[in-house]
Design an enzyme around this catalytic site. Structure first.
Site, short mmCIF file in Angstrom:
data_model
loop_
_atom_site.label_atom_id
_atom_site.label_comp_id
_atom_site.label_asym_id
_atom_site.label_seq_id
_atom_site.Cartn_x
_atom_site.Cartn_y
_atom_site.Cartn_z
N ASP A 13 0.34 -1.17 -0.25
CA ASP A 13 0.06 -0.08 0.30
C ASP A 13 1.14 1.24 0.14
O ASP A 13 0.80 2.04 0.09
CB ASP A 13 -0.95 -0.07 0.93
CG ASP A 13 -0.06 0.05 2.68
OD1 ASP A 13 1.25 -0.71 2.33
OD2 ASP A 13 -1.05 -0.11 3.57
N ARG A 58 -3.10 4.44 8.11
CA ARG A 58 -3.71 4.25 7.06
C ARG A 58 -4.75 5.08 6.53
O ARG A 58 -5.67 6.06 7.45
CB ARG A 58 -3.62 3.00 6.41
CG ARG A 58 -2.50 1.93 6.03
CD ARG A 58 -3.27 0.78 6.26
NE ARG A 58 -3.53 0.79 4.60
CZ ARG A 58 -3.80 -0.22 4.10
NH1 ARG A 58 -4.06 -1.72 4.52
NH2 ARG A 58 -5.76 -0.43 2.68
N TYR A 106 3.80 -3.51 10.86
CA TYR A 106 4.51 -4.98 10.51
C TYR A 106 4.98 -4.97 12.31
O TYR A 106 5.54 -5.08 13.04
CB TYR A 106 5.53 -4.15 10.30
CG TYR A 106 5.44 -4.19 8.80
CD1 TYR A 106 4.48 -5.12 8.38
CD2 TYR A 106 4.80 -2.53 8.17
CE1 TYR A 106 4.83 -4.58 6.55
CE2 TYR A 106 4.22 -2.86 6.92
CZ TYR A 106 4.43 -3.78 6.06
OH TYR A 106 3.31 -3.61 4.38
N PRO A 126 8.04 -6.54 2.70
CA PRO A 126 6.99 -5.78 2.25
C PRO A 126 7.54 -4.49 3.40
O PRO A 126 6.88 -3.03 3.30
CB PRO A 126 5.84 -6.24 2.92
CG PRO A 126 5.87 -7.66 3.32
CD PRO A 126 7.52 -7.88 3.52
#
Lengths: 681, 681
Positions: free
Chosen positions: B60, B282, B290, B367
């Site tokens: 994202d 977000r 994470y 990621p």
């Protein structure tokens, strides 16, 4: 055996008649009111007799304020991206030998006025943005019903009874035909004021089963244009009053092929003897030309012979005016002509406050100043939230009086501006100071510069009312229509007391729209134009300028304000219905002036300023700081709003971004009174 | 009598396998090549074995360069509007007592690097923007064909023969199931590297009539992810090589309920003993965490037991790390887990230059740095125009070699960065300087700061090739894969000669993307970010920095350049096919440095710089000026690009906005050679 069909009868809260920009603005604004709770969902219908939206021609200028409004609805970016941006105005006047020459350059939008500048985009695209926006925010509940024509209107106790009929496709198709010479060009002359009402009055010949419906509407908003059916249904006392001139102008949208150097600038061109011309550069290589037609004059009836007016005649006039430069075209998109005149209705709303008129239905003028669509949309933007919140039972019906008092004055200003500007633009330039019949080019430039502020839509200053706490006579400061009825609930405040309040935030004049400066989110440091946080969702807002929250005394002042704000008898909780979110009628936004990195949302600010929700946690979107950003500079909001960085102040903002009230943190009772005069609780 | 169905056989220019971000970027880029003429329209197909696009979870982060690319395709504004903007990174480390505390704040994007800053938006929305954009620019000709699985691939002389099969709905549905605890949560573990290839390899049991098709593709682009079918079809020499670590991390997208003060900041948190955590705020109140899972370790096979990993376990670890702050949630949108490791394919393209691999198919890593989707999209953005222009017959096939030489190096840099960064982030913080096993927090911050430039995507610097005229060994500066084949057509230039060229525009390093500063349109004074004029439409561009065009000598220099440009044997006319617009393969843009108001487009600039079209007249969109704007300040482009304001220079820009060549106005022959090496004429 076929039974006689019964006439369908339906109820609706709000019926909008006409789906041009004013009607669509009303519908969009109403679609955005969803955050505000009501006993039952607001029902809204919008009808239009035409079978399609506009595809070419028509109005196209978007002024700063219209873009700010579009942004508050969420689609200014689409207009901004697609439009042509007009940056500079070039003035061309005859020199001593009579040749046109560039005499001045001025910025098209006054520098620093708004975060937007004036742009130009075809009305059809703007209608598209509205339609998409209405679809998105109403979830499909509001959809323009086309080919529906009102046939009678009757104002009752509870409802306005509007009978409508579904037109056949043939009846609903506008008689806009392709008649141009070089290509088949869309001709707008049928809608021009040069022709009679033949289209609007065309005889309805076929009645069909099921084609008639009676709509019982609590409120009706008539946005059906210069020949408004709704206006005529309200009676002769609503008829437009005003005068026409002898000036006839043609309009053409073409892709020019020319050696004129400023063809991509907005130009005001006065030729020595061949009339005047305005150049409006547009999107897709196109340019709109407004062209004075000196050879066409009205007859004894005061009306010009429309059959004489052809694209060849119009373009020939433009070629003469532009000499010695050459201009030609291969592609013409649209053309029309009009006779300059200014007319206004004595009243914008029926005394019952159940039927309202907006836009061209109540004021008409010449299109050159690019004002028509803008003022029309701003009419219904002013009206829609008021009607919507009254229909929802959130606001007191007295606020509906302010529609006429606020908007008729703006319309009056507009036609006065247009009257003066048209005469200066259509007049022959004076040869010298002794040429009394000619127009002084210095005076024209001066009018243009002054007009620029007016034309931005940002000089609008609403007078005192229940919604705007300022001193003065509401009759004088607001509506100048000499309406008989007194405005209800006008706040009384002396000039001295008002000046004291206004001095707390000199950059936020009461009655004017909140200007925008960048502030940072306290919790994530993101810069926001403050106006971006004032969405047109029907909510009032209290902006708490908390000042230097790290100062002990100031913290106590803020705490005292927050305690009263949190109280069950304070306006915030009283305005909020049982079970609704605390920010559903009034949203409290905070801007403080301490350093961002020395303050913390949860530690330094009362819970009421960032309310907790069991599912989404603390609200991180309500507290802002006037501090420097990493990437977008320093908005310097306190200085720009004229607010003291230590002590702050409190400002009440209406759902349409206009300042309604200013006070100290200690003036809680006055703020409470302000909301008591507006809200039903 | 039922006849045996014949297998459908079709031809296509380019087949894209996989419709994730890399595949969609390839398709979108190819859809934008329409201005460039070709004998027949480019045919493009894109297939994906999944039946739907992604709706939640997945990558994202969008870095600056990705946003610049989105803008060149026309949809950066949609991402910018919907995304969460990450502004600041807060670092939290244990203090002396072992409690976490905020130790540093740094801007998330280096100030001044780009006109965009890093933002965060759900991959599903990004795929939506791509789909809309592909629809718009291909006119519906390119549409993702879902539920289509390749079953064989054979590289022939003329075509790559790809046999595909239409899956049943059941086969095509991804096994993403709702398994969460507090609510039914989407679980991404099936795609995690913790599980085997069971999904990808699931046995195809049903063959159906008409379900198989043979596609004869001139070029195939494999963007089918970490377990790429295309890669495996190319043979074992393309297998990913690299190593795994013992570090296991969990990922959760939740709406947090917490008293942790920096939950809306990007945070890097090292706890004393409970592992590390990264917070990525977000959109829609959500936060991605994470979370290092210290309690889960790989078994002897090197792989962790996936059955142990639950949202409860992951979230419990987060709660421990964040102590003494409390965190909880009511809503979890998605979760997964992964084992940190870095792998890369030795080759990104088949020696035939008919089959290419991009994105996760050729490089995988952790990621957390938010790099995966970005680097993958940039792979296919680099590749698509090259394949498209070769397929159209516009470019020489040798340019296809530069895909591997340019992009494999970037991937190599990425996995080295990730390798270092992951270890520093997964390591236990050092207690003091004597704690050699611990990670130095100073070193971590330093890596983070350096990583920030890398992570922006703006440090990419392509080595010498036929597309990039600079000195150095292409093997060393470009591809570090020790591929056997020599790059064809590499320009030879000495270091001294190159330095002289580069000094003409120090702010435009050859091999790097053109940075953006604001310039004004000469004809309408509108400010543009110069990058906005470098659309990804497959056209090369020559940027003529015309210098002070009002200086007599300089005007002669510019005139001499324009004369050669207009010549029938010059590259511009030779590159333009008969009957095509003069700007259809190479567009010439001019930026001059004289005063805007003292210059005029038609008077002061050669016709070739604003070409005439019989239908639309002169082109008003190609000449710009480095001057002050009314509303948006002064871009100071000459200074920022490091170009002399008097003498100017000439810059060739590739269709992907990378600088390919710099020279003096007199270096026309060298520029001609540059295009001769690339274009077929």
């Amino acid at each position: 055996m076929v039974s006689q069909p019964t006439i369908l009868e339906t109820n609706v809260d709000i019926l909008i008649i006409g789906a041009g920009p004013a009607g669509l603005m009303a519908a969009a604004s109403l679609a955005h009111l969803t955050p505000v709770p009501s006993a039952s969902p607001l029902s809204v219908r919008i009808i239009d007799k035409r079978s399609t939206k506009i595809f070419s021609g028509q109005a196209d200028g978007l002024q700063c304020r219209s873009l700010e409004i579009f942004d508050s609805l969420g689609f200014a970016d689409r207009a901004w991206k697609e439009a042509n941006h007009m940056i500079e105005i070039c003035m061309w006047n005859p020199d001593d030998s009579g040749m046109i020459q560039r005499s001045d350059r001025i910025p098209d939008t006054i520098v620093g006025l708004s975060r937007f500048q004036q742009i130009v985009l075809h009305q059809g695209r703007i209608e598209r943005f509205f339609l998409d926006n209405i679809q998105k925010y109403s979830g499909g509940a509001i959809e323009v019903e086309r080919g529906i024509m009102p046939i009678s209107l009757e104002i009752g106790e509870e409802y306005v009874k509007v009978k409508v009929r579904k037109l056949t496709e043939e009846e609903a198709a506008p008689p806009q035909v392709r008649t141009g010479s070089k290509s088949n060009v869309t001709d707008g002359i049928f809608r021009s004021n040069l022709v009679g009402d033949d289209y609007e009055n065309k005889k309805i010949t076929r009645e069909r089963n099921g084609g008639v419906e009676t709509i019982n509407a609590r409120f009706v908003i008539g946005c059906d244009g210069a020949r408004s059916w709704t206006r005529r249904a309200l009676g002769p006392e609503f008829e437009l009053q005003g005068e026409a001139t002898d000036f006839i102008w043609g309009v053409m949208d073409i892709i020019p092929i020319t050696d004129f150097p400023d063809i991509r600038m907005r130009c005001a061109i006065h030729s020595a003897n061949d009339g005047s011309l305005m150049v409006i550069p547009r999107e897709n290589h196109m340019v709109r030309l407004y062209i004075q037609l000196k050879e066409v004059t009205p007859d004894a009836s005061g009306r010009a012979d429309r059959t004489k007016i052809t694209p060849e005649l119009i373009f020939g006039a433009a070629q003469k005016i532009l000499k010695p430069y050459k201009i030609d075209y291969e592609y013409c998109d649209w053309w029309t002509a009009y006779q300059i005149g200014q007319r206004i209705s004595p009243s914008f709303s029926h005394p019952s406050n159940k039927v309202f008129l907006a836009g061209d239905a109540v004021h008409t003028h010449s299109p050159k100043a690019g004002q028509g669509m803008n003022v029309s949309m701003q009419d219904s933007f002013n009206l829609a939230w008021k009607v919507g919140l009254v229909a929802k039972g959130v606001c007191h019906p007295r606020i509906l009086d302010t529609y006429q008092s606020e908007r008729r004055r703006v319309a009056q200003d507009l036609i006065e501006f247009d009257h003066k500007f048209s005469r200066l633009f259509s007049g022959r330039p004076a040869k010298d100071v002794m040429d009394a019949e000619g127009v002084s080019m210095a005076e024209f430039k001066d009018a243009f510069l002054k007009g620029n502020l007016f034309a931005s839509g940002l000089s609008v200053d609403y007078g005192p009312s229940c919604l705007v706490v300022k001193n003065g006579d509401p009759g004088e400061l607001g509506d100048r229509s000499n309406r008989s009825r007194e405005l209800e609930g006008v706040h009384k405040i002396t000039e001295e007391a008002f000046n004291a309040k206004q001095s707390l935030a000199k950059g936020l004049p009461v009655g004017m729209r909140v200007n925008s400066f960048k502030v940072l989110s306290q919790s994530c440091a993101r810069p926001w134009h403050f106006q971006e946080r004032l969405k047109a969702d029907g909510r009032f807002r209290v902006v708490l300028f908390a000042g230097n929250i790290l100062n002990r005394n100031q913290k106590l002042r803020v705490q005292a304000f927050c305690d009263r704000l949190s109280s069950p008898v304070g306006f915030l909780r009283r305005a909020t219905p049982e079970g609704a979110r605390i920010d559903s009628v009034i949203e409290v936004l905070t801007i403080h002036s301490a350093k961002r990195t020395e303050t913390e949302l949860l530690r330094d600010f009362s819970d009421i300023l960032h309310p907790f929700d069991p599912r989404t946690g603390w609200d991180y979107n309500k507290v802002f700081v006037d501090d420097e950003s990493y990437h977008e500079g320093f908005g310097d909001a306190y200085s720009n709003y004229g607010v003291d960085k230590e002590r702050g102040c409190v400002v009440a903002v209406r759902p349409d971004q206009y300042v309604g009230w200013i006070g100290e943190l200690e003036d809680f009772e006055q703020l409470q009174e302000y909301f008591e005069g507006i809200l039903v609780w």
